[in-house]
Structure formats: structure tokens, C-alpha cells
Enzyme design. Structure first.
Site, PDB file in Angstrom:
ATOM      1  N   ARG A   1      58.180  62.225  65.848  1.00  0.00           N
ATOM      2  CA  ARG A   1      58.469  61.387  64.121  1.00  0.00           C
ATOM      3  C   ARG A   1      57.977  61.157  62.737  1.00  0.00           C
ATOM      4  NH1 ARG A   1      57.073  55.739  64.880  1.00  0.00           N
ATOM      5  NH2 ARG A   1      58.124  55.603  66.706  1.00  0.00           N
TER       6      ARG A   1
ATOM      7  N   LYS B   1      57.055  49.193  61.405  1.00  0.00           N
ATOM      8  CA  LYS B   1      57.630  47.586  61.542  1.00  0.00           C
ATOM      9  C   LYS B   1      56.754  46.759  61.798  1.00  0.00           C
ATOM     10  CE  LYS B   1      61.488  48.672  64.105  1.00  0.00           C
ATOM     11  NZ  LYS B   1      63.075  48.541  64.231  1.00  0.00           N
TER      12      LYS B   1
ATOM     13  N   GLU C   1      66.131  48.519  66.935  1.00  0.00           N
ATOM     14  CA  GLU C   1      66.191  47.067  66.912  1.00  0.00           C
ATOM     15  C   GLU C   1      65.704  46.091  66.101  1.00  0.00           C
ATOM     16  OE1 GLU C   1      62.513  46.886  69.340  1.00  0.00           O
ATOM     17  OE2 GLU C   1      62.801  44.465  69.143  1.00  0.00           O
TER      18      GLU C   1
HETATM   19  P1  ATP Z   1      59.145  49.565  66.982  1.00  0.00           P
HETATM   20  O1  ATP Z   1      60.201  50.399  68.052  1.00  0.00           O
HETATM   21  O2  ATP Z   1      57.397  50.237  67.111  1.00  0.00           O
HETATM   22  O3  ATP Z   1      59.465  48.023  66.621  1.00  0.00           O
HETATM   23  P2  ATP Z   1      61.186  52.014  66.396  1.00  0.00           P
HETATM   24  O4  ATP Z   1      60.653  52.126  64.269  1.00  0.00           O
HETATM   25  O5  ATP Z   1      60.554  52.696  67.248  1.00  0.00           O
HETATM   26  O6  ATP Z   1      60.032  50.712  65.697  1.00  0.00           O
HETATM   27  P3  ATP Z   1      63.604  51.280  66.618  1.00  0.00           P
HETATM   28  O7  ATP Z   1      64.220  50.206  65.377  1.00  0.00           O
HETATM   29  O8  ATP Z   1      63.459  51.343  67.357  1.00  0.00           O
HETATM   30  O9  ATP Z   1      61.818  51.478  65.818  1.00  0.00           O
HETATM   31  O10 ATP Z   1      64.038  52.999  65.862  1.00  0.00           O
HETATM   32  C1  ATP Z   1      65.339  52.836  66.057  1.00  0.00           C
HETATM   33  C2  ATP Z   1      64.955  54.745  66.129  1.00  0.00           C
HETATM   34  O11 ATP Z   1      64.667  55.751  65.161  1.00  0.00           O
HETATM   35  C3  ATP Z   1      64.404  55.477  67.323  1.00  0.00           C
HETATM   36  O12 ATP Z   1      65.722  55.878  67.938  1.00  0.00           O
HETATM   37  C4  ATP Z   1      63.579  55.818  66.444  1.00  0.00           C
HETATM   38  O13 ATP Z   1      63.181  56.818  67.726  1.00  0.00           O
HETATM   39  C5  ATP Z   1      63.642  55.991  65.861  1.00  0.00           C
HETATM   40  N1  ATP Z   1      62.566  56.380  64.700  1.00  0.00           N
HETATM   41  C6  ATP Z   1      62.091  55.082  64.234  1.00  0.00           C
HETATM   42  N2  ATP Z   1      60.632  55.589  63.480  1.00  0.00           N
HETATM   43  C7  ATP Z   1      60.566  56.982  63.579  1.00  0.00           C
HETATM   44  C8  ATP Z   1      60.086  57.648  62.463  1.00  0.00           C
HETATM   45  N3  ATP Z   1      58.417  57.442  61.701  1.00  0.00           N
HETATM   46  N4  ATP Z   1      60.571  58.846  62.627  1.00  0.00           N
HETATM   47  C9  ATP Z   1      61.730  59.452  62.998  1.00  0.00           C
HETATM   48  N5  ATP Z   1      62.127  58.498  63.874  1.00  0.00           N
HETATM   49  C10 ATP Z   1      61.689  57.470  64.257  1.00  0.00           C
HETATM   50 MG    MG Z   2      61.516  51.948  69.112  1.00  0.00          MG
END
Ligand code: ATP
Ligand code: MG
Length: 566
Positions: free
Chosen positions: A264, A274, A37
Site C-alpha cells: 500500500r 479511513k 468500502e
Molecule cells: P478500511 O478497510 O480500513 O476501511 P481501506 O483503506 O482498506 O480501509 P477499502 O475501501 O477497503 O479501504 O479500500 C479499497 C481498495 O483500495 C482496496 O483494494 C485496498 O486494498 C486499496 N487501498 C486502500 N488503501 C490503500 C493504500 N494506502 N495504497 C494502495 N491501495 C490501497
Molecule cells: Mg479494506
């Protein structure tokens, strides 16, 4: 992908894919996606997901799409889109012509929502957000059905069309799936599919839409439209999988991707949220998203990490379904190993102390050859100017010292690396009694690395006072002094765990002259000091700034051991 990784070790996701290939599911095709995102910069946790998705695609001769999951326009912007593209590319991965936006599918998503309404599987609900929450029930208590659940298909179609037209205020109505208010899985209790959001300009679709689809509806549809076979995501989506499958089952999408969850990455002494990283940037606790203390890919790059070291790290930590927290030392080892092999050696004096070699000719100077890497001849040699006055590090001199101090002491001898053995004859002090200069003599017969018949205890680094270049060196420490700053369980907010000494800036350092020409981002080992790179942001024609990427050895582990022992 010239600099892409070696084939990664096996994991449970690869086992699933192997089985799918064996049973010829999806005709043996493998298609993954990385779906960020664009509401912040990518961090090291995302790197794990990137390496996993692009790595699998590469190893199975498949494809991996980059897809921006851009359904929350009020939190997203184009700066983040660009930064994410840069970071994925820098990590060594290529989406070729497969760059997508969930917003590319807004028209199709709308049509699938209409399809659900026509199948009586979705309805427009007029409850307020708060009412919806209270109707939802709890984990132990079933939810209550919305009074709007029984609306006719015609009324729903009309209201949904008018939602799109902009006839209603934000929050006045939502579109909900009609599933089961009694489901033990809260995600299936008539989840919201669309909400109204006026007055935001979407970075891709502008003002074309005032209704936006929810993640749980958008994601399965986007996956299906792109022909994704394995939709890999993090564990918190496990409970959403029944909804993912429900959506795919009830709209007429062309294929049936499979969602697979993994745990994660959590890393000690930092945080991955984030939202909280955004706060650090916006509230000025760090110098930006690319601050070298940040766990962002941009921060790690500026700090001096290489793409290969981050891929190596992701390989080492592996992929599983169990939650765990990785020690910072694992990440540091990955870069240390890379730089130990690949970084040219240089000399830099961080706390300069002037040494006058009194028996060296007044205006004499010479070049001494120095290997760029002690174990790798192919990295060649460089010439270092040697002059009557040189700088050594204050830490390398003691007036009096215990026997095990293998550096320079008053009246003792030490080798200047690649040059001569010197003897300290006189310590010059100022009025406050501080040492300001050493007067030494050199032995002209000792030039070179290790001439025969000459044993001195220590070897120290140095820089010519006449030709050395002044530089600024930034030493970084942990951004937080708690291993789980945003989950400390001590009732304190993460701000209270910020390490006040996470950045130490040292000015007036002296580095060997060739470093004046180093390019932004170039990496070196400063002998006996650590691995450093030229800061690409702060350095200019007039100012040379180095970031310490990592120390030579894992000094942190030692400190921790000490703390535990005490
Ligand atoms: P948010 O949704 O809270 O803004 P997010 O960390 O989930 O944050 P995304 O941009 O949705 O951010 O993440 C993109 C991809 O990266 C998703 O598939 C997510 O599952 C993966 N991802 C995010 N954080 C981690 C992490 N700490 N370890 C492994 N994969 C991650
Ligand atoms: Mg997310």
C-alpha cells in the site's frame, strides 16, 4: 476515456498478467475491480489502487468494475457511495455499466453458505465473540475446536435459516467455516462467515437482512460472480489468500480469480487510515473530507490538483511488494510539473504595499499587454490596466538591503513586470514608523518586457490599485509535523502531531482584475508566488478565495536540508 493515462510502466502484476495471457488462462481475458468500502472518502492510497486496476484493464483491453464492498452497514452510508463514484470519475476512469455492490449478491452468498453447510464445511457456532477469540489460539499455539463444531447438517441448516429470520440476538451465534483449528495460518482456524446485526438500515438492502457476510467470504464470491480474473489487493491480505482460495474451491462459483497483493501507499506527513481520517472530520480538526489539507481525493481536488497529476504520481511511485513511504515532495512535483506547463500566469499581491507613481498623470491609465504563459504563445495575451497607484508586495521592498536583494530599495530601481521601470524616491511612514506607502517615479521609455539599453536588477509583480480585486488567500502547510503521525513510535497519539500552522489565511490580498471572473476550481500560477486555484466551496459573488496548491519550488526540501545541517 479521453483523459486517461498513457500506458503505465511494467510491474510484477503486469508480468503475471502477461504470463496468463500467454498461457491463455481465462481465454486471455483480463477483468479487474476496484472494491472500496463506502465507509469514508477515498484517499491518495486508493488512487494508487484505482490507477492500477483501471489502468491494467485499459492497457489489456479488459474491464474494471467498480464494486462497493458494503457488508458493514453500520459504518457505511450513501454519501460515501456518491463521493467515491465522483472521485473515480474525476480521476478519469469509467466503469461503464459495471457498477456493483457486494450486497447485490446477498441472496447468492446465502445460498453458497448453505452449500458449505451441506458439504459439512460450515457450522453455526454459539460461542461468544470473546470465547471464539480465546479458542482461536495464538501464532505459536494451535486453536481449540468449538463444542458446536460437530452439529448435524440439519441442525446447522435450521439454525442458519433462523439466524436469517431474525430469531436470535446480535452476537448470539455466527456461521463459521469448518477448516482447521490447528492451521499455522490463523485465518484458516474456522473463520467467521456470517454475523447477526439487527437494527441497521443498509443503504442498498434496507432492512431485508439481519445477517451480514464477512469480507473474507464475500470478496472471493463477488470476484467469481463478476468473472474477475485478477483480484488485486494490498499486502495485508496476503495471509488471507489461502482462505480466498478455500472459499472458491468449495462453493460452486463459475470461475477461479487469482488474488495478487501489492504494497500500500504510505505518504509522509499524513495518514491513510479511513478510521483516523473520519475522526479528523468528525472531531472538527479539519473543515471536512474535502479540506485541502486532507490526503483525500476530494481534498486534493479542492486544493487544485489535477487528475493527470495524481495519475502521474501513481505511475512514478510504481507497484511493488515492499513496504515504503513516499515523500510528499514526489506528489508535489507531479502537480508542479503539470501546472508549470498548463496554468496561465497571473499577478497577485499577497501583502499589498501602495506605490504612488508621482510623475504619472493624475487620471491617466492604459492597458499593458501581458503573456498568459512565458513559454507558450498559444495561451495568448491579456491586457492589464496600469494606473498611477499600484500595489506591490511588501516583501519586494526594503529600505536598506544587501546587494543581493534584487527587488526595490529606497532610491533604487525595479521593473514592474510587463510595464515600466520605477524608482523609489520617498518612503512614507505612519506614526509608528511603519512604511505605508512609497512614492516612485516611472520612466515612460521603458514600457514592455525588456526594452533595449535599460538594465535593472529585478522584476516584481504588481496590481493596479484602482482596478485590482480584493481576495483571500489560503496557504496550506503539512497537516502534521511528524513524517509518520500515526506511527511516530514516540508514545504520542497522532493528534499531538497535528501542525497548528497548517492553514494560514491571508485577507486583503490584491489580484489582477480578470481574476474576479475566474470559475471555482480554476488554476493559475501567481507569478513569483506559486500555484493557486479558486476555492470552489468558499468563493461566492462577494468573496474570492484562492487555495495555494503548491509553491513554485520545493521549499520544503530546502527546509529539511537546513534542519539536518543544523
Ligand atoms: P478500511 O478497510 O480500513 O476501511 P481501506 O483503506 O482498506 O480501509 P477499502 O475501501 O477497503 O479501504 O479500500 C479499497 C481498495 O483500495 C482496496 O483494494 C485496498 O486494498 C486499496 N487501498 C486502500 N488503501 C490503500 C493504500 N494506502 N495504497 C494502495 N491501495 C490501497
Ligand atoms: Mg479494506
Amino acid at each position: 476515456m479521453s483523459n486517461a493515462p498513457e500506458k503505465s510502466p511494467g510491474n510484477f502484476i503486469r508480468q503475471i498478467i502477461d504470463q496468463d495471457i500467454q498461457s491463455n488462462k481465462n481465454d486471455g481475458r483480463v477483468a479487474t475491480r476496484f472494491p472500496p468500502e463506502p465507509n469514508g472518502y477515498l484517499h491518495i492510497g486508493h488512487a494508487k489502487s484505482i490507477c492500477l486496476n483501471f489502468g491494467i484493464a485499459a492497457d489489456y483491453n479488459g474491464t474494471c468494475n467498480l464494486r462497493f464492498d458494503d457488508t458493514n452497514p453500520h459504518k457505511e452510508n450513501i454519501e460515501y457511495v456518491r463521493a467515491i463514484e465522483e472521485d473515480v470519475r474525476w480521476l478519469g476512469y469509467d466503469w461503464e455499466d459495471r457498477l456493483f455492490y457486494a450486497s447485490d449478491y446477498f441472496e447468492q452468498l446465502y445460498a453458497y453458505a448453505v452449500e458449505l453447510i451441506e458439504k459439512r464445511l460450515a457450522y453455526v457456532c454459539d460461542l461468544t465473540a470473546e470465547e471464539i477469540r480465546s479458542y482461536r489460539g495464538t501464532l505459536t499455539q494451535a486453536g481449540r475446536e468449538s463444542p458446536y463444531r460437530g452439529r448435524s447438517m440439519e441442525e446447522n441448516l435450521d439454525l442458519f435459516r433462523r439466524m436469517r429470520n431474525g430469531d436470535f440476538e446480535d452476537g448470539a451465534r455466527v456461521l463459521r467455516a469448518r477448516i482447521d483449528m490447528g492451521s499455522p495460518n490463523m485465518n484458516l482456524r474456522d473463520p467467521t462467515l456470517y454475523r447477526i446485526r439487527h437494527g441497521v438500515i443498509h443503504h442498498q438492502t434496507g432492512e431485508a437482512w439481519c445477517i451480514y457476510p464477512m469480507y473474507d467470504f464475500t470478496h472471493p464470491v463477488s470476484d467469481a460472480l463478476e468473472g474477475i480474473t485478477h483480484s488485486i489487493c494490498t499486502l495485508e491480505f496476503e495471509d488471507h489468500r489461502p482462505l480466498y482460495d478455500w472459499v472458491l474451491e468449495h462453493v460452486s462459483v463459475p470461475c477461479q480469480p487469482r488474488q495478487i497483493e501489492f504494497s500500500r501507499l504510505n505518504l509522509e506527513y499524513t495518514m491513510m487510515s479511513k478510521r483516523k481520517l473520519t475522526e479528523l472530520v468528525e472531531d472538527g480538526y479539519v473543515e471536512g473530507w474535502d479540506d485541502p489539507r486532507m490526503p483525500t481525493i476530494a481534498g486534493l481536488r479542492r486544493r487544485g490538483f489535477t487528475p493527470a497529476s495524481l495519475r502521474d504520481f501513481c505511475d512514478r511511485i510504481g507497484v511493488s511488494k515492499s513496504d515504503n513511504t513516499v515523500e510528499m515532495g514526489v506528489l508535489e512535483n507531479s502537480i508542479r510539473e503539470d501546472l508549470n506547463t498548463n496554468a496561465p500566469r497571473r499577478m497577485a499581491v499577497l501583502h499589498p504595499l501602495k506605490v504612488v507613481i508621482t510623475n504619472y498623470p493624475e487620471d491617466g491609465e492604459e492597458n499593458v499587454p501581458a503573456p498568459n504563459h512565458p513559454q507558450d504563445e498559444t495561451m495568448g495575451m491579456r491586457q492589464l490596466p496600469f494606473t498611477r497607484e499600484v500595489y506591490i508586495d511588501r516583501e519586494d521592498f526594503r529600505e536598506e538591503a544587501p546587494k543581493k536583494f534584487k527587488r526595490l530599495v529606497s532610491g533604487g530601481e525595479v521593473r514592474l513586470r510587463n510595464a515600466y521601470v520605477i524608482r523609489c524616491n520617498e518612503v512614507v511612514k505612519n506614526n509608528q514608523g511603519e512604511t505605508i506607502e512609497l512614492h516612485c517615479s516611472y520612466d515612460a521609455a521603458t514600457l514592455g518586457a525588456n526594452p533595449e539599453g535599460r538594465k535593472v536588477k529585478g522584476v516584481i509583480h504588481w496590481v493596479s490599485a484602482k482596478y485590482g480585486v480584493s481576495a483571500e488567500v489560503r496557504l496550506y502547510d503539512r497537516l502534521f509535523n511528524h513524517p509518520a503521525p500515526d506511527n511516530a513510535k514516540d508514545g504520542r497519539d497522532y493528534h499531538e502531531h497535528l501542525n497548528p500552522d497548517s492553514l494560514r489565511t491571508m485577507t486583503g490580498c490584491m489580484v489582477e482584475p480578470g481574476l474576479a471572473n475566474a470559475a471555482g476550481g480554476e488554476r493559475f500560477q501567481f507569478e513569483r508566488e506559486g500555484y493557486f486555484c479558486v476555492d470552489p466551496v468558499l468563493s461566492s459573488e462577494e468573496r474570492l478565495v484562492f487555495n495555494r496548491t503548491v509553491t513554485l519550488r520545493d521549499s520544503w526540501a530546502k527546509i529539511e536540508q537546513q534542519l539536518k545541517a543544523d
